[in-house]
Structures are given as structure tokens and as C-alpha cells.
Design an enzyme around this catalytic site. Structure first.
Site, short mmCIF file in Angstrom:
data_model
loop_
_atom_site.label_atom_id
_atom_site.label_comp_id
_atom_site.label_asym_id
_atom_site.label_seq_id
_atom_site.Cartn_x
_atom_site.Cartn_y
_atom_site.Cartn_z
N GLY A 89 0.85 -1.19 0.00
CA GLY A 89 0.00 0.00 0.00
C GLY A 89 0.87 1.23 0.00
N LYS A 111 4.53 12.02 -2.74
CA LYS A 111 5.43 10.93 -2.33
C LYS A 111 6.38 11.44 -1.26
CE LYS A 111 8.28 7.26 -4.20
NZ LYS A 111 8.64 6.49 -5.38
N ARG A 181 -2.37 -0.25 -9.70
CA ARG A 181 -1.29 -1.16 -10.10
C ARG A 181 -1.84 -2.58 -10.26
NH1 ARG A 181 2.87 1.45 -6.34
NH2 ARG A 181 1.91 3.48 -6.01
N ASP A 250 3.59 -4.63 -7.77
CA ASP A 250 3.04 -3.40 -7.19
C ASP A 250 3.64 -2.15 -7.83
OD1 ASP A 250 5.21 -4.72 -5.57
OD2 ASP A 250 5.36 -2.71 -4.73
P1 AMP Z 1 8.93 0.62 -3.47
O1 AMP Z 1 10.11 -0.27 -3.36
O2 AMP Z 1 9.25 2.09 -3.38
O3 AMP Z 1 8.06 0.30 -4.63
O4 AMP Z 1 8.04 0.35 -2.17
C1 AMP Z 1 7.51 -0.91 -1.84
C2 AMP Z 1 6.53 -0.77 -0.69
O5 AMP Z 1 7.22 -0.27 0.46
C3 AMP Z 1 5.40 0.19 -0.93
O6 AMP Z 1 4.27 -0.29 -0.25
C4 AMP Z 1 5.89 1.47 -0.33
O7 AMP Z 1 4.86 2.34 0.04
C5 AMP Z 1 6.65 0.96 0.88
N1 AMP Z 1 7.71 1.87 1.30
C6 AMP Z 1 8.88 2.14 0.64
N2 AMP Z 1 9.63 3.00 1.34
C7 AMP Z 1 8.94 3.30 2.46
C8 AMP Z 1 9.18 4.13 3.58
N3 AMP Z 1 10.29 4.84 3.72
N4 AMP Z 1 8.23 4.17 4.55
C9 AMP Z 1 7.10 3.46 4.45
N5 AMP Z 1 6.81 2.65 3.43
C10 AMP Z 1 7.72 2.56 2.44
MG MG Z 2 6.40 0.83 -5.32
#
Ligand code: AMP
Ligand code: MG
Length: 475
Positions: A89, A111, A181, A250
Site C-alpha cells: 500500500g 510521495k 497497479r 506493485d
Molecule cells: P517501493 O520499493 O518504493 O516500490 O516500495 C515498496 C513498498 O514499500 C510500498 O508499499 C511502499 O509504500 C513501501 N515503502 C517504501 N519506502 C517506504 C518508507 N520509507 N516508509 C514506508 N513505506 C515505504
Molecule cells: Mg512501489
């Protein structure tokens, strides 16, 4: 800011049942400051022309509400590096709503917004480094002609955020056709909420594919559109030497846009096994795996939709992925070689050039660009000369003059791409509050196909130090 009140947000996603999201605002920084505002994009979005971007900062930071927006964090799931994760999410993102533009509905999303119910172990923040990388790549892709999300504005802060080292928090507004997504459908299917799948499918059809409304089998038709746009998108990535790095389900937009930039990289030397993500130890998302991973992800989507799409047609659609991918790839490569006639061996001819580049460690972008400019100097070795002779023979089937051919090639072979080291240099300076390299790079990326004598350095193959750069998932 009265001017901003003229923005007409609609909230089509927020009108769905509450099972799809958590309505919430977000966590402001104490001292936000403007890093960059994307004027060109603001124009497309019909932002007020006289807007002073500094006035936008308190809105993006969450101190003032955008009128008529309905901020929320979305819930979805996904396959990360092939493993099923039942709930992900927006862990650091907030969907503000949609704006209507002449190209259709567009999502605005914050973001780096702070914690949400989906943050899991994360801090909810994004750092300046990753935010700038996402900004730059959105621009690079857009101007190359590859469907992509973009960023409207980046703001920085003095809030420390802990990654491999201490960095500073930043937020940006991401602009994409949708934030839905593959993982949205997977979440519903695998969490015993499959009765919500038709609701989301109807939402997608209504807002993005109204032409399917009266179709007899609209859901399967929609699946076909998603599979084909995914195949075409990944063909473009391959043709331009782009590696996404984290093709988890995702991170796959259902509208075939490049989305969620992390440890991406453009090829320097032509190395098909290139792994841009330092954390990808198995090479699952290596450059040459992207087409098959795109297909794998379409299978995952089909599994999520299985009770709503027609099985035999679904199999047929899945089987067309490869054909659509190669059609698109071959079309682009034809242009890159200046070919306008269609001949059966055109892809093979390109593949032979790629093999030569691989063996001789040639820069991918610069080799094609050089081929658009001149004829022979690239090919001093025997193999290269053989290939070039074949190419010359193939050109005999063409009706275009040399000049016309070169024009086509220059418009298909970029001179400027977002090389990792260029992003890195811009980021290092920006972290020390010097934004001149960042702004220059943004200018360079706006005209990737046009020679500009002021920007010659930006087209050079990377220096040796940059080969050691390691980009991980940390962002
Ligand atoms: P990503 O690798 O950026 O696609 O993120 C994968 C998942 O991890 C998604 O659900 C993001 O919202 C969550 N996510 C990534 N970085 C953070 C963060 N610093 N704090 C909270 N959730 C994160
Ligand atoms: Mg992501």
C-alpha cells in the site's frame, strides 16, 4: 491562494468503497523549501499561469488543503522479487485526486508524505536523492517518448531521514495517469475481497477505457489492453536501454506507464545482463529479463482476475504478449537504423549489431547516435565491417535519400540520456544546496535528440569512477 482554488479536483478513486483506501492527510515538514517546480508540466495540468511556485509549497507540504481534493493512501499487494506479499500500500504516498486535462484524467500524488497505515516498518519518508532521481527520470522518459509518470514539484526539508547514512527528507508531487497497479487486483483476490474486483474493473473501464463499456466481454478486453500496453512499454525500455530495477507487480501501472522509480539505470556499454539494482542479487530484474518479467507480471494479474475474465481468451491474450512486444521493438529498431521498408530480417540485423556492441563493449546510446551521423568510422574490425556491409545492402531496399534517412535516425537515437553519474553529480551538489547542475541536467533532458554544443559533455560515455556507482533499493 485563490488561484489554486481554481484547480478542479475530482475524486473518482475516493468514491470507491472504503476497502480500497484509508482517508487521511499527511505529515508536514517543519521547514519545507522549494527545490524545483516543473513549469512545463504545470501548464499541461492547467495550473494558474501566474502561480509563484513558492506559494505551492505549503499545499504540497500539507499545511494547507487543496480545495476539493480527497487525500487518501491506497491499499494494494504484490509480488516482490517473485515472492507474494499479501499487503503493501501507499506506505509513504498520498493520492490527492484527479485533474481533468485534455489528455484525460491525471492523478496527483504526494510521495514522501509520512506514515500511513501501510507504512509497515518504514518511516514514511523519501529522501532528496531519490526524489531528484525520480524527477529526472520522469523527465528523461517523457522527452524520449516513453510513457511515464512525471513530477510536478520537489520540496526539501531539514528533517533527518536515516538510510545507509543520514539524509534529508523531501516530498514530491507525482503525476501519473493512474496509481492503480497490478497489485491492487492481487490484493483483492488474495485477501478474500474478490467481490470488489468488478467494482475496480468498472472504475478502470469507466475512467480510462469508456470505449469498452458496451463490450460483451469488457473485463477480458480490458485485460488485453493491459497486456498489450505492458508489452509495448517494455519494448520501449529495451530499445532505449532502460532498466527499471524493481519490476514488482506493485510497481506495474495498469495503464502501461513507467512507474515508481527506484534503482533504475540506462545502459552505458551494451551489456544485456546489466543489473542496475545493487540489491538484486539473483539478477531477476536484469535488463535482458525485463520482457519475460513483464509477461510473468501479466500472468500474476491474470491469476488475480481469473474469476472475471474468460479463460480461453485469457490464454490467447497472454500468448500475444510476445508478438506485440517484438512488433514494437522491431518498429523502433527499424527507425533507429533509418529503415522505412519492412523486411523480415530487420530484427536479426539489429541483433547482430547488438552482439558486436556487446563483444566490443560499445556504448549503447552513443553507437546508435554515431550511426545516425556518419557511416564508417565505428567499424574498424572485421566483424564490424561485415555487419556494416550487410547494413549497406539492406539500405539498397530503401527509397529515402541519405539525408532523409539521417533525419529519421537522429529523431530515434537520442544523444542525451540520464546516465547514472550525471544524476549522481547533480544530486551531490543539490545536497549541498547548489542546484545549478540539477537545473542544467533538466534542460539537457528536455531535448534528447537535438545536438547542443553547450551540452557536449553530457553526451560523453561515463568516466571510470562512475562504473563503481552502486544504486540500491534504499530511497
Ligand atoms: P517501493 O520499493 O518504493 O516500490 O516500495 C515498496 C513498498 O514499500 C510500498 O508499499 C511502499 O509504500 C513501501 N515503502 C517504501 N519506502 C517506504 C518508507 N520509507 N516508509 C514506508 N513505506 C515505504
Ligand atoms: Mg512501489
Amino acid at each position: 491562494m485563490q488561484e489554486l482554488d481554481s484547480l478542479k479536483f475530482s475524486n473518482k478513486f475516493a468514491d470507491l468503497p472504503e476497502d480500497f483506501f484509508h482517508k487521511q492527510s499527511w505529515t508536514p515538514f517543519d521547514n519545507p523549501r522549494l527545490i524545483h517546480f516543473n513549469k512545463d508540466l504545470a501548464e499541461i495540468l492547467d495550473f494558474p499561469k501566474n502561480l509563484d511556485p513558492k506559494d505551492l509549497v505549503p499545499y504540497v507540504n500539507g499545511n494547507k488543503p487543496f480545495k476539493q481534493s480527497a487525500p487518501l493512501s491506497m491499499v494494494y499487494a504484490g509480488h516482490q522479487f517473485g515472492s507474494w506479499v499479501p499487503q503493501l500500500g501507499d506506505g509513504r504516498g498520498i493520492l490527492l485526486g484527479q485533474l481533468q486535462t485534455k489528455d484525460g484524467l491525471i492523478d496527483l500524488h504526494i510521495k514522501g508524505a509520512g506514515k500511513t497505515p501501510y507504512s509497515r516498518f518504514g518511516d514514511g519518508r523519501a529522501v532528496l536523492r531519490s526524489t531528484i532521481r525520480e524527477y529526472l527520470c520522469g523527465e528523461a522518459m517523457y522527452h524520449l517518448g516513453i510513457p511515464s509518470s512525471r513530477s510536478l514539484i520537489v520540496i526539501g526539508s531539514d528533517e533527518p531521514v536515516f538510510r545507509e547514512k543520514t539524509e534529508f527528507g523531501a516530498m514530491m508531487v507525482r503525476v501519473a495517469k493512474t496509481h492503480i497497479r497490478f497489485g491492487h487486483f492481487e490484493y483483492l483476490m488474495h485477501n478474500k475481497k474478490s467481490e470488489f474486483i468488478p467494482i475496480l474493473l468498472d472504475h478502470v473501464i469507466e475512467n480510462y477505457f469508456p470505449e469498452l463499456k458496451d463490450s460483451k466481454d469488457a473485463y477480458t478486453d480490458l485485460f488485453e489492453k493491459i497486456v498489450h500496453s505492458t508489452a509495448r512499454l517494455i519494448a520501449k525500455w529495451q530499445a532505449f536501454g532502460f532498466a527499471h530495477g524493481v519490476m514488482n507487480t506493485d510497481n506495474m501501472s495498469i495503464l502501461g506507464e513507467t512507474f515508481d522509480y527506484g534503482p533504475f539505470g540506462f545502459l552505458d556499454d551494451y551489456n544485456p545482463g546489466f543489473i542496475c539494482n545493487h540489491s538484486d542479487h539473483q539478477g531477476r530484474y536484469a535488463f535482458n529479463n525485463q520482457p519475460s518479467i513483464g509477461l510473468w507480471n501479466c500472468h500474476a494479474l491474470a491469476a488475480a482476475l481469473k474469476d472475471h475474465i474468460e479463460l480461453e481468451r485469457t490464454k490467447e491474450i497472454i500468448n500475444t504478449y510476445e508478438k506485440i512486444f517484438y512488433e514494437e521493438l522491431t518498429n523502433i529498431f527499424r527507425k533507429k537504423l533509418g529503415l522505412t521498408e519492412i523486411k523480415p530480417n530487420d530484427l536479426k540485423l539489429t541483433e547482430e549489431l547488438l552482439t558486436w556492441m556487446k563483444i566490443n563493449k560499445k556504448d549503447y546510446t552513443n553507437t546508435f547516435r554515431a550511426l545516425s551521423k556518419t557511416d564508417i568510422y565505428l567499424f574498424e574490425d572485421q566483424e564490424g565491417k561485415l555487419w556494416f556491409d550487410k547494413y549497406q545492402k539492406r539500405l539498397k531496399d530503401e527509397k529515402n535519400t541519405f539525408e532523409k534517412r539521417k533525419q529519421i535516425m537522429e529523431k530515434s537515437n537520442p544523444k542525451y540520456i540520464l546516465r547514472n553519474y550525471l544524476a549522481q553529480e547533480a544530486i551531490q551538489d543539490a545536497e549541498n544546496s547548489d542546484f545549478s547542475k540539477l537545473y542544467n541536467l533538466i534542460e539537457v533532458l528536455k531535448n534528447p535528440y537535438q545536438d547542443n554544443e553547450n551540452f557536449e559533455d553530457y553526451a560523453k560515455a561515463p568516466p571510470d569512477w562512475s562504473k563503481k556507482l552502486e544504486i540500491s533499493c534504499s530511497s
